[in-house]
Write a protein that holds these residues in place. Structure first.
Motif, short mmCIF file in Angstrom:
data_model
loop_
_atom_site.label_atom_id
_atom_site.label_comp_id
_atom_site.label_asym_id
_atom_site.label_seq_id
_atom_site.Cartn_x
_atom_site.Cartn_y
_atom_site.Cartn_z
N GLY A 68 0.80 -1.23 0.00
CA GLY A 68 0.00 0.00 0.00
C GLY A 68 0.83 1.27 0.00
O GLY A 68 0.43 2.27 -0.58
N ALA A 69 2.01 1.25 0.64
CA ALA A 69 2.76 2.50 0.83
C ALA A 69 3.64 2.86 -0.37
O ALA A 69 4.02 4.01 -0.53
CB ALA A 69 3.60 2.42 2.09
N PHE A 71 6.82 2.09 -1.13
CA PHE A 71 8.25 2.40 -0.91
C PHE A 71 9.08 1.60 -1.93
O PHE A 71 8.81 0.43 -2.18
CB PHE A 71 8.65 2.04 0.52
N PHE A 79 19.43 -0.85 1.49
CA PHE A 79 19.69 -0.44 2.89
C PHE A 79 20.05 -1.67 3.73
O PHE A 79 20.95 -1.62 4.56
CB PHE A 79 18.43 0.21 3.51
N GLU A 96 -2.40 -10.14 5.33
CA GLU A 96 -3.33 -9.27 4.59
C GLU A 96 -4.61 -9.05 5.41
O GLU A 96 -5.39 -9.99 5.60
CB GLU A 96 -3.66 -9.96 3.27
N GLY A 97 -4.81 -7.83 5.89
CA GLY A 97 -5.94 -7.59 6.76
C GLY A 97 -6.86 -6.48 6.31
O GLY A 97 -7.91 -6.25 6.90
N PRO A 207 13.18 -1.29 9.63
CA PRO A 207 13.66 -2.68 9.66
C PRO A 207 15.00 -2.93 8.94
O PRO A 207 15.77 -3.77 9.41
CB PRO A 207 12.51 -3.46 9.02
N PRO A 208 15.31 -2.24 7.84
CA PRO A 208 16.62 -2.52 7.23
C PRO A 208 17.80 -2.23 8.18
O PRO A 208 18.88 -2.79 8.03
CB PRO A 208 16.66 -1.58 6.02
N GLY A 296 -8.43 1.93 -2.24
CA GLY A 296 -7.26 1.78 -1.38
C GLY A 296 -7.49 1.04 -0.09
O GLY A 296 -6.59 0.93 0.73
N SER A 326 -3.83 -0.76 -1.01
CA SER A 326 -3.61 -2.16 -1.34
C SER A 326 -4.38 -2.58 -2.60
O SER A 326 -4.35 -3.74 -2.99
CB SER A 326 -3.99 -3.05 -0.16
N GLY A 401 0.64 3.51 11.76
CA GLY A 401 -0.18 3.73 10.58
C GLY A 401 -1.66 3.52 10.80
O GLY A 401 -2.48 4.09 10.08
P1 NAI Z 1 5.29 3.59 5.68
O1 NAI Z 1 5.22 4.64 4.64
O2 NAI Z 1 5.64 3.98 7.09
O3 NAI Z 1 6.38 2.53 5.24
C1 NAI Z 1 6.32 1.81 4.06
C2 NAI Z 1 7.54 0.92 3.98
O4 NAI Z 1 8.68 1.70 3.66
C3 NAI Z 1 7.89 0.21 5.27
O5 NAI Z 1 8.35 -1.07 4.98
C4 NAI Z 1 8.97 1.06 5.87
O6 NAI Z 1 9.85 0.35 6.71
C5 NAI Z 1 9.68 1.53 4.62
N1 NAI Z 1 10.38 2.78 4.83
C6 NAI Z 1 9.82 4.00 4.90
N2 NAI Z 1 10.79 4.93 5.08
C7 NAI Z 1 11.97 4.27 5.13
C8 NAI Z 1 13.31 4.65 5.30
N3 NAI Z 1 13.64 5.92 5.45
N4 NAI Z 1 14.25 3.69 5.29
C9 NAI Z 1 13.91 2.41 5.12
N5 NAI Z 1 12.65 1.96 4.96
C10 NAI Z 1 11.70 2.89 4.96
O7 NAI Z 1 3.90 2.86 5.64
P2 NAI Z 1 3.34 1.62 6.47
O8 NAI Z 1 2.73 2.11 7.73
O9 NAI Z 1 4.34 0.53 6.55
O10 NAI Z 1 2.18 1.13 5.52
C11 NAI Z 1 1.06 1.94 5.23
C12 NAI Z 1 0.30 1.35 4.09
O11 NAI Z 1 -0.15 0.06 4.42
C13 NAI Z 1 -0.91 2.14 3.67
O12 NAI Z 1 -0.66 2.67 2.40
C14 NAI Z 1 -2.05 1.13 3.63
O13 NAI Z 1 -2.74 1.20 2.40
C15 NAI Z 1 -1.35 -0.17 3.74
N6 NAI Z 1 -2.12 -1.20 4.44
C16 NAI Z 1 -2.21 -2.40 3.83
C17 NAI Z 1 -2.90 -3.44 4.40
C18 NAI Z 1 -3.00 -4.75 3.69
O14 NAI Z 1 -3.69 -5.66 4.17
N7 NAI Z 1 -2.33 -4.92 2.55
C19 NAI Z 1 -3.54 -3.27 5.72
C20 NAI Z 1 -3.38 -1.97 6.27
C21 NAI Z 1 -2.68 -0.96 5.65
#
Ligand code: NAI
Length: 441
Positions: A68-69, A71, A79, A96-97, A207-208, A296, A326, A401
């Motif tokens: 979803g995010a 990155f 990293f 997946e939730g 995490p990295p 989303g 997602s 989040g």
């Molecule tokens: P986030 O933007 O904080 O991080 C996204 C990823 O990027 C993470 O793995 C984080 O570790 C990495 N990251 C970010 N900045 C970094 C840095 N400077 N260095 C290294 N790694 C970095 O977002 P988050 O909270 O992990 O995810 C939010 C998303 O999750 C939303 O977009 C939402 O749509 C989605 N989501 C998906 C679900 C699903 O079931 N698929 C359930 C709930 C939310």
């Protein structure tokens, strides 16, 4: 008032199958059928490349996180590769939730080896020798198919020691989640694998740098990983030829709600909501009017029919206020009440809030209280103002989040459908007749 939305006469919606290419084509419990479709060829190719070359290929492809995010995946790998440690891990986020999302389940069920192969490649690229797949416990068929696939991969020498004679070792374990939405948040997920209560950690460190058991860790979503073998096999430029420049590749969309055909479809990034809704979904069920669409996931945006032509990719939120998340597309017809939808959404977040931080725990509770009052026509205009403030505060001050995202659905509903909220407050009227004044004795 009738809207002027029309389903295209004839729709040429062509699927582009990368991560779903084997689903329904091979027997997921037969490793030979995966191999016959080029399975584990990418692993063999990657093991002949240097780890730096593998990372470069993923970076060049522009692959971004499909959880979803969005990155950049290659950066995450880089990293992790650059952090020195005696042990590193690859974790697959298969918890997946997101309500309405079921793409990862179908990928794992239908093509488990693609995820396994990708994790081994990631391990080789960053120098990790152990992997975990953290999967929703309710995904029984995915769990079974993954376990069978892992067993077969060990037997064929794709997992374990000296993989394909390369000298590289990699072990893989499946861990089951127990139904908490917050455990899909990556740091809560890590805590859960470590045997602790699934509560998020403060980020950074990411995490990295410090992940599972405090060691450098790559965490990737199932769909993200399932792209990796095809990128290694076909090259970064091939991947970049699909989708948009800033969001290359495809997205697996889950179409749910009031449509004629619900289901999962893989399409190039940049496809519009209308194309998915009408081209794949066949339009709104029962000939009713489309009232809104949520894109989303439950933490995503509610949009009106005026935004159906927005192209969905990782820039659509920034450019048009429409989230990709997602990949859920939830169609909502005109039989639904906006306040009831808001309440339903907030009840989910209230239930799933882990309670660790006040803005999320109390914010979701208060939001539900106000919305309940609205459904009983007891709310005031001040309540509506509080509701907006709660959304903003929760976004700004929540720990993870989960609480940080409640402003997106709530404010998009209020901003796009304010009139209906006001009708519940001032006119004590619900135009679809769902909300009723409670009889007072
Ligand atoms: P986030 O933007 O904080 O991080 C996204 C990823 O990027 C993470 O793995 C984080 O570790 C990495 N990251 C970010 N900045 C970094 C840095 N400077 N260095 C290294 N790694 C970095 O977002 P988050 O909270 O992990 O995810 C939010 C998303 O999750 C939303 O977009 C939402 O749509 C989605 N989501 C998906 C679900 C699903 O079931 N698929 C359930 C709930 C939310």
């Amino acid at each position: 008032q009738k809207s002027d939305i029309k389903a295209p006469e004839k729709f040429a919606l062509k699927e582009t199958r990368i991560v779903t290419r084997n689903i329904g084509v091979i027997d997921p419990r037969n490793i030979d059928e995966y191999i016959a479709r080029d399975g584990y060829f990418a692993l063999s190719k990657a093991l002949k490349m240097t780890p730096e070359e593998v990372i470069k290929e993923i970076k060049d492809s522009g692959l971004r996180g499909r959880g979803g995010a969005g990155f950049p995946t290659g950066l995450k790998w880089e990293f992790t590769a650059k952090t020195k440690a005696d042990q590193k891990y690859i974790v697959c986020n298969a918890d997946e939730g997101e309500p309405g999302t079921f793409k990862d389940r179908l990928i794992m069920e239908g093509d488990p080896h693609s995820v396994i192969e990708a994790m081994i490649i990631a391990g080789y690229a960053v120098g990790a020798t152990k992997g975990y797949i953290y999967i929703r416990g309710e995904y029984y068929n995915s769990v079974e198919n993954l376990k069978k696939a892992i067993k077969d991969a060990y037997e064929y020498g794709f997992l374990g020691e000296d993989i394909l004679g390369s000298g590289f070792n990699f072990d893989l374990t499946v861990r089951l989640g127990a139904g908490a939405y917050v455990c899909g948040e990556e740091t809560a997920l890590l805590e859960s694998i470590e045997g602790k209560s699934g509560r998020p950690r403060l980020k950074p460190p990411y995490p990295p740098q410090s992940g599972l058991f405090g060691k450098p860790t790559v965490i990737n979503n199932v769909e993200t990983l399932a792209n990796v073998p095809q990128i290694i096999l076909n090259g970064a430029q091939w991947f970049r030829s699909i989708g948009t420049p800033n969001s290359p590749g495809t997205k697996v969309f889950c179409l749910v709600g009031d449509v004629n055909r619900r289901g999962m479809v893989e399409l190039p990034m940049g496809v519009t909501v209308r194309e998915v809704l009408y081209g794949f979904g066949g339009g709104v069920k029962g000939g009713r009017e489309l009232k809104m669409v949520q894109t989303g996931g439950l933490a995503g945006t509610f949009i009106g029919p005026d935004k159906l032509d927005v192209p969905l990719d990782y820039d659509s939120m920034k450019n048009y206020g429409v989230s990709l998340g997602s990949g859920v597309i939830l169609a909502i017809d005109d039989s639904h009440c906006v306040v009831d939808i808001a309440l339903n959404t907030m009840e989910f977040f209230r239930h799933e809030s882990c309670g660790k931080c006040t803005p999320c725990r109390e914010g979701t509770r208060l939001a539900c209280e106000i919305l309940e009052k609205m459904t009983k026509f007891e709310a005031t205009m001040d309540d509506l103002k509080y509701l907006e403030q709660i959304a903003i505060l929760s976004a700004d001050a929540s720990f993870c989040g989960l609480g940080q995202s409640i402003n997106v659905p709530l404010l998009s509903l209020i901003n796009n459908f304010k009139e209906e909220f006001i009708q519940h407050i001032k006119d004590k009227y619900c135009k679809v007749g769902l909300c009723k004044e409670e009889k007072k004795e």
